[in-house]
Scaffold this motif. Structure first.
Motif, PDB file in Angstrom:
ATOM      1  N   ASP A 109       0.795  -1.223   0.000  1.00  0.00           N
ATOM      2  CA  ASP A 109       0.000   0.000   0.000  1.00  0.00           C
ATOM      3  C   ASP A 109       0.829   1.276   0.000  1.00  0.00           C
ATOM      4  OD1 ASP A 109       1.071  -0.151   2.496  1.00  0.00           O
ATOM      5  OD2 ASP A 109      -0.821  -0.478   3.538  1.00  0.00           O
ATOM      6  N   ASN A 110       2.141   1.148  -0.255  1.00  0.00           N
ATOM      7  CA  ASN A 110       3.022   2.313  -0.298  1.00  0.00           C
ATOM      8  C   ASN A 110       3.043   3.066   1.035  1.00  0.00           C
ATOM      9  OD1 ASN A 110       4.944   3.635  -1.842  1.00  0.00           O
ATOM     10  ND2 ASN A 110       3.546   5.302  -2.351  1.00  0.00           N
ATOM     11  N   LYS A 111       2.663   2.390   2.111  1.00  0.00           N
ATOM     12  CA  LYS A 111       2.631   2.991   3.438  1.00  0.00           C
ATOM     13  C   LYS A 111       3.799   2.459   4.247  1.00  0.00           C
ATOM     14  CE  LYS A 111      -0.065   2.686   7.714  1.00  0.00           C
ATOM     15  NZ  LYS A 111       0.838   1.753   8.394  1.00  0.00           N
ATOM     16  N   GLN A 112       4.577   3.358   4.802  1.00  0.00           N
ATOM     17  CA  GLN A 112       5.717   2.952   5.614  1.00  0.00           C
ATOM     18  C   GLN A 112       5.234   2.484   6.983  1.00  0.00           C
ATOM     19  OE1 GLN A 112       8.689   3.086   4.247  1.00  0.00           O
ATOM     20  NE2 GLN A 112      10.254   3.271   5.808  1.00  0.00           N
ATOM     21  N   GLY A 113       5.678   1.311   7.421  1.00  0.00           N
ATOM     22  CA  GLY A 113       5.375   0.854   8.761  1.00  0.00           C
ATOM     23  C   GLY A 113       6.110   1.710   9.782  1.00  0.00           C
ATOM     24  N   VAL A 114       5.565   1.808  10.975  1.00  0.00           N
ATOM     25  CA  VAL A 114       6.176   2.614  12.034  1.00  0.00           C
ATOM     26  C   VAL A 114       6.264   1.774  13.301  1.00  0.00           C
ATOM     27  CG1 VAL A 114       6.026   4.722  13.417  1.00  0.00           C
ATOM     28  CG2 VAL A 114       5.205   4.735  11.051  1.00  0.00           C
ATOM     29  N   ILE A 115       7.485   1.613  13.820  1.00  0.00           N
ATOM     30  CA  ILE A 115       7.671   0.905  15.069  1.00  0.00           C
ATOM     31  C   ILE A 115       8.378   1.829  16.049  1.00  0.00           C
ATOM     32  CG2 ILE A 115       7.661  -1.310  13.878  1.00  0.00           C
ATOM     33  CD1 ILE A 115      10.660  -1.516  14.277  1.00  0.00           C
ATOM     34  N   CYS A 116       8.358   1.463  17.327  1.00  0.00           N
ATOM     35  CA  CYS A 116       8.867   2.373  18.346  1.00  0.00           C
ATOM     36  C   CYS A 116       9.652   1.610  19.407  1.00  0.00           C
ATOM     37  CB  CYS A 116       7.698   3.124  18.990  1.00  0.00           C
ATOM     38  SG  CYS A 116       8.194   4.271  20.294  1.00  0.00           S
ATOM     39  N   SER A 117      10.807   2.174  19.785  1.00  0.00           N
ATOM     40  CA  SER A 117      11.614   1.556  20.835  1.00  0.00           C
ATOM     41  C   SER A 117      12.092   2.594  21.845  1.00  0.00           C
ATOM     42  CB  SER A 117      12.835   0.851  20.239  1.00  0.00           C
ATOM     43  OG  SER A 117      13.657   0.329  21.274  1.00  0.00           O
ATOM     44  N   PRO A 118      11.736   2.402  23.120  1.00  0.00           N
ATOM     45  CA  PRO A 118      12.282   3.222  24.189  1.00  0.00           C
ATOM     46  C   PRO A 118      13.347   2.451  24.975  1.00  0.00           C
ATOM     47  CG  PRO A 118      10.283   2.223  24.967  1.00  0.00           C
ATOM     48  CD  PRO A 118      10.577   1.634  23.602  1.00  0.00           C
ATOM     49  N   LEU A 119      14.013   1.497  24.310  1.00  0.00           N
ATOM     50  CA  LEU A 119      14.996   0.647  24.971  1.00  0.00           C
ATOM     51  C   LEU A 119      16.398   0.974  24.479  1.00  0.00           C
ATOM     52  CD1 LEU A 119      13.114  -2.773  24.727  1.00  0.00           C
ATOM     53  CD2 LEU A 119      13.010  -1.070  26.563  1.00  0.00           C
ATOM     54  N   SER A 120      17.372   0.832  25.357  1.00  0.00           N
ATOM     55  CA  SER A 120      18.756   1.139  25.024  1.00  0.00           C
ATOM     56  C   SER A 120      19.314   0.167  24.000  1.00  0.00           C
ATOM     57  CB  SER A 120      19.612   1.090  26.298  1.00  0.00           C
ATOM     58  OG  SER A 120      20.987   1.183  25.963  1.00  0.00           O
ATOM     59  N   ALA A 121      20.015   0.708  23.020  1.00  0.00           N
ATOM     60  CA  ALA A 121      20.675  -0.128  22.011  1.00  0.00           C
ATOM     61  C   ALA A 121      21.932  -0.789  22.565  1.00  0.00           C
ATOM     62  CB  ALA A 121      21.017   0.701  20.780  1.00  0.00           C
ATOM     63  N   LYS A 122      22.218  -0.584  23.854  1.00  0.00           N
ATOM     64  CA  LYS A 122      23.330  -1.295  24.484  1.00  0.00           C
ATOM     65  C   LYS A 122      22.959  -2.761  24.725  1.00  0.00           C
ATOM     66  CE  LYS A 122      25.321   2.610  26.995  1.00  0.00           C
ATOM     67  NZ  LYS A 122      25.531   3.238  28.324  1.00  0.00           N
ATOM     68  N   PHE A 123      21.637  -3.029  24.800  1.00  0.00           N
ATOM     69  CA  PHE A 123      21.181  -4.371  25.128  1.00  0.00           C
ATOM     70  C   PHE A 123      20.450  -4.994  23.937  1.00  0.00           C
ATOM     71  CE2 PHE A 123      21.361  -1.992  29.141  1.00  0.00           C
ATOM     72  CZ  PHE A 123      22.319  -2.762  29.802  1.00  0.00           C
ATOM     73  N   ILE A 124      20.267  -6.303  24.018  1.00  0.00           N
ATOM     74  CA  ILE A 124      19.747  -7.056  22.875  1.00  0.00           C
ATOM     75  C   ILE A 124      18.368  -6.579  22.432  1.00  0.00           C
ATOM     76  CG2 ILE A 124      19.039  -9.350  22.083  1.00  0.00           C
ATOM     77  CD1 ILE A 124      21.257 -10.451  23.931  1.00  0.00           C
ATOM     78  N   ALA A 125      17.479  -6.313  23.377  1.00  0.00           N
ATOM     79  CA  ALA A 125      16.124  -5.899  22.993  1.00  0.00           C
ATOM     80  C   ALA A 125      16.154  -4.627  22.158  1.00  0.00           C
ATOM     81  CB  ALA A 125      15.264  -5.707  24.239  1.00  0.00           C
ATOM     82  N   GLY A 126      16.990  -3.678  22.541  1.00  0.00           N
ATOM     83  CA  GLY A 126      17.112  -2.436  21.771  1.00  0.00           C
ATOM     84  C   GLY A 126      17.773  -2.676  20.425  1.00  0.00           C
ATOM     85  N   LYS A 127      18.781  -3.528  20.400  1.00  0.00           N
ATOM     86  CA  LYS A 127      19.452  -3.862  19.130  1.00  0.00           C
ATOM     87  C   LYS A 127      18.465  -4.527  18.176  1.00  0.00           C
ATOM     88  CE  LYS A 127      23.912  -4.856  21.431  1.00  0.00           C
ATOM     89  NZ  LYS A 127      24.622  -3.629  21.158  1.00  0.00           N
ATOM     90  N   MET A 128      17.645  -5.451  18.717  1.00  0.00           N
ATOM     91  CA  MET A 128      16.710  -6.175  17.866  1.00  0.00           C
ATOM     92  C   MET A 128      15.652  -5.261  17.261  1.00  0.00           C
ATOM     93  SD  MET A 128      17.635  -9.201  17.243  1.00  0.00           S
ATOM     94  CE  MET A 128      16.151  -9.479  16.273  1.00  0.00           C
ATOM     95  N   MET A 129      15.275  -4.207  17.961  1.00  0.00           N
ATOM     96  CA  MET A 129      14.311  -3.272  17.364  1.00  0.00           C
ATOM     97  C   MET A 129      14.914  -2.555  16.165  1.00  0.00           C
ATOM     98  SD  MET A 129      11.318  -3.550  18.534  1.00  0.00           S
ATOM     99  CE  MET A 129      10.449  -2.022  18.120  1.00  0.00           C
ATOM    100  N   ILE A 130      16.202  -2.278  16.219  1.00  0.00           N
ATOM    101  CA  ILE A 130      16.873  -1.660  15.067  1.00  0.00           C
ATOM    102  C   ILE A 130      16.915  -2.641  13.902  1.00  0.00           C
ATOM    103  CG2 ILE A 130      19.048  -0.686  14.223  1.00  0.00           C
ATOM    104  CD1 ILE A 130      19.549   0.233  17.173  1.00  0.00           C
ATOM    105  N   VAL A 131      17.250  -3.898  14.196  1.00  0.00           N
ATOM    106  CA  VAL A 131      17.289  -4.929  13.145  1.00  0.00           C
ATOM    107  C   VAL A 131      15.902  -5.116  12.546  1.00  0.00           C
ATOM    108  CG1 VAL A 131      17.768  -7.364  12.634  1.00  0.00           C
ATOM    109  CG2 VAL A 131      19.260  -6.095  14.195  1.00  0.00           C
ATOM    110  N   ARG A 132      14.871  -5.141  13.392  1.00  0.00           N
ATOM    111  CA  ARG A 132      13.501  -5.275  12.882  1.00  0.00           C
ATOM    112  C   ARG A 132      13.156  -4.123  11.952  1.00  0.00           C
ATOM    113  NH1 ARG A 132      11.733  -6.637  18.908  1.00  0.00           N
ATOM    114  NH2 ARG A 132      12.087  -8.889  18.887  1.00  0.00           N
ATOM    115  N   ALA A 133      13.498  -2.912  12.367  1.00  0.00           N
ATOM    116  CA  ALA A 133      13.203  -1.748  11.519  1.00  0.00           C
ATOM    117  C   ALA A 133      13.867  -1.896  10.155  1.00  0.00           C
ATOM    118  CB  ALA A 133      13.667  -0.462  12.211  1.00  0.00           C
ATOM    119  N   LEU A 134      15.118  -2.323  10.147  1.00  0.00           N
ATOM    120  CA  LEU A 134      15.849  -2.470   8.884  1.00  0.00           C
ATOM    121  C   LEU A 134      15.266  -3.592   8.033  1.00  0.00           C
ATOM    122  CD1 LEU A 134      19.480  -2.058  10.296  1.00  0.00           C
ATOM    123  CD2 LEU A 134      18.198  -0.373   8.955  1.00  0.00           C
ATOM    124  N   GLU A 135      14.964  -4.725   8.663  1.00  0.00           N
ATOM    125  CA  GLU A 135      14.433  -5.881   7.923  1.00  0.00           C
ATOM    126  C   GLU A 135      13.000  -5.642   7.464  1.00  0.00           C
ATOM    127  OE1 GLU A 135      16.077  -8.962   7.027  1.00  0.00           O
ATOM    128  OE2 GLU A 135      17.661  -7.489   7.391  1.00  0.00           O
TER     129      GLU A 135
END
Length: 198
Positions: free
Chosen positions: A89-115
């Motif tokens: 639909d030409n619509k960009q998905g939007v996700i949100c992370s208030p977690l530090s990228a020092k830890f896995i949960a924060g890193k995984m949100m960045i990977v999810r955004a990219l993937e």
């Protein structure tokens, strides 16, 4: 569509974010994102990460980038999240992370955004991340402490802006469980999955 990182309401491409040293100097949580992106785009096939210590003593672990990507794809399937918005639909998905990228949960949100080719709203780790929301979110992660604090401060109505919420980092207590059952937003518990990349 390519992933953009939204910092304080301003959208940056990955290239712009990685090369904005002023932004990284101003905000520690942004610098952590920049460090992770440098590692992610580096030549190594793996990432060194640290567990949060919520289920035991914090430790250093090595995660393969291919496994992290596979986890992101599996998460999209589990939560029925559209990954290829370009072809639909030409619509960009939007996700949100208030977690530090020092830890896995924060890193995984960045990977999810990219993937997922989704935009990532990057919120500084805080006790009440819902207070920062100013748009609808397809997928968000929080800790139980953050969600409980949001309820305490009366910001739970902002959960209406979140289509799906994943909680992790610690177990939930009965009081929080009761509050979770009183809201419409689907909330999923993912505690204890750090070593399997969420």
């Amino acid at each position: 569509m390519n992933t953009h990182f939204v910092i304080s309401g301003i959208s940056y491409s990955e290239y712009e974010l990685r090369n904005n040293s002023d932004l990284g100097q101003r905000y520690e949580y942004v610098r952590d994102i920049q460090i992770f992106l440098e590692q992610w785009r580096g030549e190594s096939d793996s990432i060194i990460a640290h567990t949060s210590g919520s289920t035991g003593k914090p430790k250093e672990i090595e995660l393969s980038k291919s496994a992290m990507k596979a986890s992101a794809v599996a998460t999209a399937k589990a939560f029925d999240i559209e990954m290829d918005h370009e072809q639909t639909d030409n619509k960009q998905g939007v996700i949100c992370s208030p977690l530090s990228a020092k830890f896995i949960a924060g890193k995984m949100m960045i990977v999810r955004a990219l993937e997922w080719k989704a935009d990532l709203i990057c919120i500084p780790p805080s006790g009440n991340p819902l207070a920062f929301l100013d748009r609808n979110i397809d997928f968000m992660v929080m800790t139980p402490h953050q969600l409980a604090r949001s309820f305490e401060l009366g910001d739970e109505t902002k959960l209406n802006q979140v289509e799906k919420l994943l909680l992790g980092g610690s177990p939930i207590n009965k009081a929080l469980e009761d509050k979770i059952n009183s809201v419409k937003t689907p909330i999923f518990i993912g505690y204890g999955m750090t070593e399997t990349m969420s």
